[in-house]
Design an enzyme around this catalytic site. Structure first.
Site, PDB file in Angstrom:
ATOM      1  N   ASP A  76      10.731   5.702 -10.489  1.00  0.00           N
ATOM      2  CA  ASP A  76      10.662   5.402  -9.055  1.00  0.00           C
ATOM      3  C   ASP A  76      11.315   4.056  -8.767  1.00  0.00           C
ATOM      4  O   ASP A  76      10.753   3.199  -8.084  1.00  0.00           O
ATOM      5  CB  ASP A  76       9.217   5.404  -8.558  1.00  0.00           C
TER       6      ASP A  76
ATOM      7  N   LYS B 136      -3.386  -4.692  -8.103  1.00  0.00           N
ATOM      8  CA  LYS B 136      -3.044  -3.323  -7.721  1.00  0.00           C
ATOM      9  C   LYS B 136      -4.221  -2.428  -8.080  1.00  0.00           C
ATOM     10  O   LYS B 136      -4.629  -2.363  -9.231  1.00  0.00           O
ATOM     11  CB  LYS B 136      -1.786  -2.855  -8.444  1.00  0.00           C
TER      12      LYS B 136
ATOM     13  N   HIS C 274       0.851  -1.187   0.000  1.00  0.00           N
ATOM     14  CA  HIS C 274       0.000   0.000   0.000  1.00  0.00           C
ATOM     15  C   HIS C 274       0.887   1.237   0.000  1.00  0.00           C
ATOM     16  O   HIS C 274       2.066   1.192   0.350  1.00  0.00           O
ATOM     17  CB  HIS C 274      -0.930   0.015   1.221  1.00  0.00           C
ATOM     18  N   GLY C 275       0.323   2.339  -0.406  1.00  0.00           N
ATOM     19  CA  GLY C 275       1.060   3.598  -0.446  1.00  0.00           C
ATOM     20  C   GLY C 275       0.181   4.674  -1.022  1.00  0.00           C
ATOM     21  O   GLY C 275      -1.048   4.515  -1.131  1.00  0.00           O
ATOM     22  N   SER C 276       0.811   5.782  -1.427  1.00  0.00           N
ATOM     23  CA  SER C 276       0.043   6.884  -2.002  1.00  0.00           C
ATOM     24  C   SER C 276      -0.631   6.476  -3.301  1.00  0.00           C
ATOM     25  O   SER C 276      -1.637   7.056  -3.709  1.00  0.00           O
ATOM     26  CB  SER C 276       0.965   8.081  -2.248  1.00  0.00           C
ATOM     27  N   PHE C 277      -0.089   5.443  -3.979  1.00  0.00           N
ATOM     28  CA  PHE C 277      -0.632   4.975  -5.254  1.00  0.00           C
ATOM     29  C   PHE C 277      -1.952   4.232  -5.078  1.00  0.00           C
ATOM     30  O   PHE C 277      -2.780   4.186  -5.981  1.00  0.00           O
ATOM     31  CB  PHE C 277       0.373   4.041  -5.942  1.00  0.00           C
ATOM     32  N   GLY C 278      -2.144   3.561  -3.927  1.00  0.00           N
ATOM     33  CA  GLY C 278      -3.307   2.710  -3.728  1.00  0.00           C
ATOM     34  C   GLY C 278      -2.922   1.489  -2.920  1.00  0.00           C
ATOM     35  O   GLY C 278      -2.091   1.575  -2.014  1.00  0.00           O
ATOM     36  N   THR C 279      -3.493   0.342  -3.262  1.00  0.00           N
ATOM     37  CA  THR C 279      -3.227  -0.887  -2.514  1.00  0.00           C
ATOM     38  C   THR C 279      -2.951  -2.048  -3.464  1.00  0.00           C
ATOM     39  O   THR C 279      -3.341  -2.029  -4.634  1.00  0.00           O
ATOM     40  CB  THR C 279      -4.425  -1.274  -1.622  1.00  0.00           C
ATOM     41  N   VAL C 280      -2.265  -3.064  -2.933  1.00  0.00           N
ATOM     42  CA  VAL C 280      -2.040  -4.315  -3.659  1.00  0.00           C
ATOM     43  C   VAL C 280      -2.498  -5.454  -2.760  1.00  0.00           C
ATOM     44  O   VAL C 280      -2.099  -5.530  -1.594  1.00  0.00           O
ATOM     45  CB  VAL C 280      -0.560  -4.513  -4.033  1.00  0.00           C
TER      46      VAL C 280
END
Length: 375
Positions: free
Chosen positions: A173, A74, A49-55
């Site tokens: 990244d 994702k 998980h992170g600012s991008f969303g979740t996996v």
């Protein structure tokens, strides 16, 4: 030029939750044949998980009886303000060192305040281990990552970058947590293309991206005059982390990050330095000695390799082709086995030199320097 097929249509799926904790998608697209189908999705544990969303670890089924997987799904929020190349890359580039997309779909759900949230869902091959976790496996137990493993993972990352860079795409990244690995076979795959950019004349380039510890000096200085070589800098930071067990440069701001880099490379050079060859040679000699001090356990050719990667001037950083041809990787060309962590039996190295026609074109004159000799 990459192209995205408009397979979603104008109406994203509404995820229909079923009683036994799986949901139904009536418009999921297979990458193999680009055909739409109806499938059940059952999500398990969250693995990222992170600012991008979740996996999440997930399984799929066409009948809710026989399940396929596991997969990694994702899920990212779809925003008209954010243009992402992730789907284009995953949908159009198939490469042994890039994570494989199997299916994708769009969805939407209702938020607590009655609004609507639109999401992209990437159903990818499931590889639970990252290079970051592998580094910790070694150093948390008081050991170091074997040099051959460092070279094995580095070569495969470079092979992925060769393909991306040949299409004028930078990953943007690159870091250990965005490198998936299979320790038992030595395979490495680059993932997470949410920050990827196409660097061409028609693109307005952003400057604030890439995780700080792996961000190239030109990005730290907010330059918009950068190239795909920002990924090469990030790779150098990753190599250093595999050697030392922790990030090389750990600043808490752009300025402090530059200060951390200066501890190894010296102060950011003025343009006038380039005009004095004698001074430049002296600085290079000092830098080599400092690298030897920072990395006392590695050999001459390995230090020389790092010097070609971790340099302030992006034009002086070697590109993927040049680095793949370096003596640093001779052990991979001359040997066929490696010993996985925790194993007492050597296994074959993965096939590192099965280059596709497009890779051979990108390698050009370097191809014969990279593949093992037939002698």
């Amino acid at each position: 030029m990459l192209k995205v097929n408009n397979v979603f249509g104008s109406n994203p799926n509404r995820m229909t939750k079923l009683e036994d904790e799986h949901y139904f998608i009536d418009d999921i697209v297979s990458i193999k044949n680009r055909q739409k189908s109806k499938m059940y999705v059952r999500e398990g544990k969250r693995i990222g998980h992170g600012s991008f969303g979740t996996v999440t670890q997930s399984i799929l089924s066409s009948n809710s009886i026989e399940w396929l997987g596991p997969y990694a799904i994702k899920r990212v929020v779809k925003s008209p303000k954010v243009q992402s190349l992730e789907l284009e890359i995953l949908q159009n580039i198939r490469h042994p060192n890039l994570v494989t997309l199997e299916f994708f779909f769009e969805s939407h759900c209702t938020t607590k305040d009655g609004g609507h949230l639109y999401q992209k869902n990437f159903v990818m091959e499931y590889i639970p281990q990252t290079l970051s976790s592998e580094i910790h496996e070694y150093f948390d137990n008081g050991s170091k990552m074997p040099t051959k493993h460092i070279k094995l993972y580095t070569f495969q990352i470079l092979r992925a970058l060769l393909t991306l860079h040949s299409m004028s795409i930078c990953h943007g990244d690159l870091k250990p947590s965005n490198i998936l690995i299979i320790p038992s076979s030595g395979i490495a795959k680059v993932c997470d293309f949410g920050s990827a950019q196409r660097l061409d004349d028609n693109t307005e380039l952003k400057t604030y991206f890439c995780s700080r510890f792996y961000r190239a000096p030109e990005l730290l200085l907010n330059s918009k005059d950068y190239t795909t070589q920002i990924d090469i800098w990030s790779l150098g930071c990753i190599i250093g982390e595999m050697i030392k067990g922790q990030p090389l440069f750990k600043g808490d701001s752009a300025n402090s990050q530059l200060e951390e880099i200066a501890k190894l490379l010296g102060r950011f050079p003025k343009s006038s330095i380039k005009n004095s060859q004698e001074l430049q040679d002296s600085l290079n000699d000092q830098k080599f000695k400092k690298f030897m001090h920072w990395f006392p356990s590695i050999e001459f050719f390995d230090v020389e390799f790092l010097l070609k990667v971790l340099t302030y001037d992006a034009t002086e950083r070697c590109d993927a082709r040049q680095l793949m041809a370096h003596e640093f990787f001779d052990a991979l060309r001359n040997e066929t086995y490696f010993l996985p962590r925790g194993s007492s039996m050597p296994v074959h190295l993965p096939d590192l030199f099965n280059f596709s026609a497009s890779e051979k074109r990108a390698l050009g004159e370097y191809y014969n320097l990279i593949v093992p000799s037939l002698d």
